[in-house]
Write an enzyme that holds these catalytic residues in place. Structure first.
Site, short mmCIF file in Angstrom:
data_model
loop_
_atom_site.label_atom_id
_atom_site.label_comp_id
_atom_site.label_asym_id
_atom_site.label_seq_id
_atom_site.Cartn_x
_atom_site.Cartn_y
_atom_site.Cartn_z
CG ASP A 165 37.13 35.88 31.77
OD1 ASP A 165 37.97 36.16 32.56
OD2 ASP A 165 36.96 35.13 30.86
CB ALA A 166 40.43 35.44 29.21
CG HIS A 202 48.86 37.72 42.13
ND1 HIS A 202 49.24 36.60 41.46
CD2 HIS A 202 48.12 37.53 43.37
CE1 HIS A 202 48.66 35.44 42.33
NE2 HIS A 202 48.39 35.95 43.40
CG HIS A 203 52.15 36.22 38.34
ND1 HIS A 203 50.82 35.84 38.98
CD2 HIS A 203 51.78 36.08 36.94
CE1 HIS A 203 49.86 35.50 38.20
NE2 HIS A 203 50.32 35.62 36.96
N GLY A 237 41.28 30.67 43.97
CA GLY A 237 40.39 29.77 43.41
C GLY A 237 40.88 28.60 42.33
CG HIS A 277 37.92 35.12 40.20
ND1 HIS A 277 38.25 36.29 39.49
CD2 HIS A 277 37.94 34.31 39.21
CE1 HIS A 277 38.51 36.31 38.10
NE2 HIS A 277 38.07 35.20 37.67
CD GLN A 306 46.41 34.55 40.05
OE1 GLN A 306 47.23 33.53 40.35
NE2 GLN A 306 46.43 35.05 38.73
CD GLU A 312 41.68 37.73 33.16
OE1 GLU A 312 42.39 36.76 33.94
OE2 GLU A 312 40.51 37.38 32.57
#
Length: 624
Positions: free
Chosen positions: A276-277, A339-340, A410, A406, A408, A312
């Site tokens: 994550d991140a 995605h964007h 949530g 999750h 994009q 990510e």
């Protein structure tokens, strides 16, 4: 690392990852080991036995003792300087939540029945992200296990579990975890998670776990009390002081996280990790913690075992990627850019970070499909700085594409899925593009049947922190025009309301009736085509992008060449107006997918055509 063969049961293995800290079952009892450099004295409190066992002080801030009174199932805490009692930061299980005692777990007790499982090549990856607490009606590991056959029949090849580390309260996305070695007790016991993973392997499904190495949650983390060196004020993150990966005392911190990565991959036999991140990890060491983790994991990739490490990274840093599951490095990275740009094309939204994708979205999509990132060092108006690194030399397979995940969903105020924001024709077109492109696709749970339920942000903190989270979330949306009115913000669901979790739980009956059943068939057919014509080729060799061309306002054609010489071709019109495709695009011998037969070189609104030239000789005779 230990693997014991059970001679009484052929094909059964028992796996245990020695951590070097925490509670480890040994021949004469249980060995307890804790790093507490700020403590003068540490005791083990065996709660059920009513015993206090003093620990021996060792060099470097370590405390250790072996107790013959402790055994698997014993509940224990560490007592710091005769006062505060804390859970084990390396706890394997917390039956009474993050503030309660830890439980001694004998990892050898679980009998694995997947001895022959070596994972799957990355080229075959079709990832399905799920949140254990909302995936099934039960919200448990056992509930998720019962639904695995549906995912295998759908055509996914990997499930990605949102973070499992023990979190405070009854519900959480998992990114507020504080005990990274302990699967949250709300979902079940460690053996239940292991049973889920073994069952997945039996169905040919890989299992990835999302791990969070950039921060600890705000409730239940005691490390700062007895090991303040675990954190540093020299670096700041969105969550406060950074984890200390590069200062005095960081050797123990780095060992903690490298052990955690190995733990999930060996003791739980997972096939990969999603980090994550990682852009929020601050580390000025000569060797970054990410590189250290990759090196620590490398021995587990021996003997033909496929292990995939996926990042990510909001900064589009491509330097960690090697695009394979080789001995070192990271296999792939989530591609937010794709995605964007798809979201902009489908919805017309241009607020927030979407503003960077409103100019020439078809061109940006073409770059995502052929090169991975849309931003590779270009200026970002939203960030007011350059973003990204060159992806030169990397395969399209190094970039995970998705239309939903999750975050994009949530992170929207009302958790709307893309099917609530765009027309069915638009969503079908974007789905067809993603599921047949060489980049590995990711689906978010329920996407395959166009789930009508939202996925909302939820948590369960104590009163003071709960109020802060609720108000903070509402303030976060105040900058958007539609939430300028405070009364509108008041309708944003309260993350701490138990109803918010319930609203986010999948309704599987939707998959059994129209339109959910039709969406399910659509996804299943596309994934079967992918497995036959794309995944099988990616599993045995790299793919090379041949470039892309634009047509009309939102149309593009793209080509790729596989290692066997076959060529894959896409023509897509992702807009509301009919467009003329270049005359140079000729019908492929094998049609993989088409919305409808093209007429006169034209593609109507939201029409997609995929074709394949099986061998190089065919392309020479008139390919794309």
């Amino acid at each position: 690392m230990t693997i014991h063969k059970d001679t009484r049961a052929p094909g059964v293995e028992r796996r245990h990852e020695p951590l070097g800290f925490g509670a480890e079952c040994v021949e004469d009892g249980v060995r307890f080991r804790l790093w507490a450099p700020a403590a003068r004295q540490v005791d083990v409190v065996l709660e059920d036995e009513g015993m206090v066992v003093p620990m021996d002080a060792l060099e470097g801030g370590w405390f250790q003792v072996t107790s013959g009174q402790a055994r698997p199932g014993s509940l224990y805490r560490y007592r710091i300087d005769g006062g505060l009692r804390v859970p084990d930061p390396a706890s394997r299980f917390q039956p009474r939540d993050v503030h309660g005692p830890s439980e001694v777990v004998d990892a050898h007790a679980f009998a694995w029945g997947d001895e022959g499982w070596r994972g799957r090549p990355w080229g075959e990856a079709v990832v399905y992200e799920l949140h254990v607490g909302t995936f099934s009606p039960e919200g448990t590991f056992a509930g998720a296990m019962a639904l695995l056959p549906r995912l295998a029949a759908l055509g996914v090849t990997a499930i990605e579990l949102m973070p499992l580390a023990d979190f405070p309260g009854r519900a959480n996305w998992g990114y507020d975890g504080v005990l990274p070695f302990a699967p949250d007790s709300r979902y079940g016991r460690p053996e239940h998670l292991k049973a889920l993973i073994a069952a997945a392997h039996g169905l040919g499904l890989m299992v990835f776990v999302d791990v969070v190495y950039n921060h600890f949650g705000p409730d239940g983390n005691y490390l700062g009390v007895y090991a303040p060196e675990f954190f540093t004020s020299r670096h700041r993150t969105p969550w406060g002081d950074a984890i200390n990966f590069d200062g005095p005392g960081s050797a123990a911190v780095r060992a903690y996280f490298t052990a955690n990565a190995r733990y999930w991959l060996h003791e739980y036999h997972c096939d990969g990790l999603r980090f994550d991140a990682v852009h929020a990890i601050v580390d000025d060491s000569p060797q970054s913690i990410l590189t250290a983790i990759a090196e620590a994991v490398a021995p587990l990739r021996a003997h033909g075992r496929h292990i995939h490490l996926v990042l990510e990274n909001e900064n589009n840093e491509a330097g960690h990627l090697n695009g394979s599951d080789g001995p070192q490095g990271f296999t792939a990275q989530w591609n937010d850019d794709i995605h964007h740009v798809l979201h902009v094309l489908l919805t017309g939204e241009g607020d927030g970070y979407y503003a960077d994708y409103t100019d020439d979205p078809a061109g940006r999509l073409g770059r995502c499909l052929t090169e991975g990132f849309a931003y590779q060092g270009e200026w970002s108006a939203v960030r007011q700085g350059v973003r990204g690194e060159s992806t030169r030399g990397l395969s399209p397979a190094a970039f995970v594409g998705f239309l939903q995940n999750h975050d994009q969903i949530g992170n929207r105020a009302f958790g709307e899925r893309i099917t609530a924001l765009a027309s069915p024709a638009a969503v079908r077109a974007a789905t067809a593009v993603l599921l047949l492109a060489p980049s590995p696709p990711l689906l978010f749970m329920g996407q395959e049947f166009a789930c009508s339920r939202p996925f909302l942000f939820f948590c369960d903190f104590g009163p003071e922190l709960a109020c802060a989270v609720t108000e903070g979330r509402r303030r976060e949306f105040a900058r958007f025009p539609e939430f300028a009115d405070e009364s509108r913000r008041a309708h944003i669901p309260d993350p701490n309301d138990p109803a918010t979790l319930i609203k986010s739980r999948l309704d599987w009956t939707e998959a059994e009736r129209s339109p959910g059943r039709d969406w399910l068939t659509f996804h299943r057919d596309l994934l079967a085509t992918r497995a036959r014509h794309v995944g099988a080729r990616l599993a045995v060799g790299e793919v090379r992008a041949l470039g892309f061309n634009r047509f009309g306002a939102h149309g593009l054609t793209v080509g790729w060449r596989f290692a066997d010489g076959a060529q894959l071709h896409l023509a897509a019109n992702l807009g509301d107006a009919e467009a003329v495709v270049s005359d140079r695009v000729r019908p492929a011998p094998v049609t993989l997918y088409e919305t409808c037969a093209p007429a006169g070189g034209r593609l109507g609104p939201w029409e997609v055509r995929w074709g394949l030239w099986p061998v190089a000789a065919d392309t020479a005779a008139g390919g794309p």
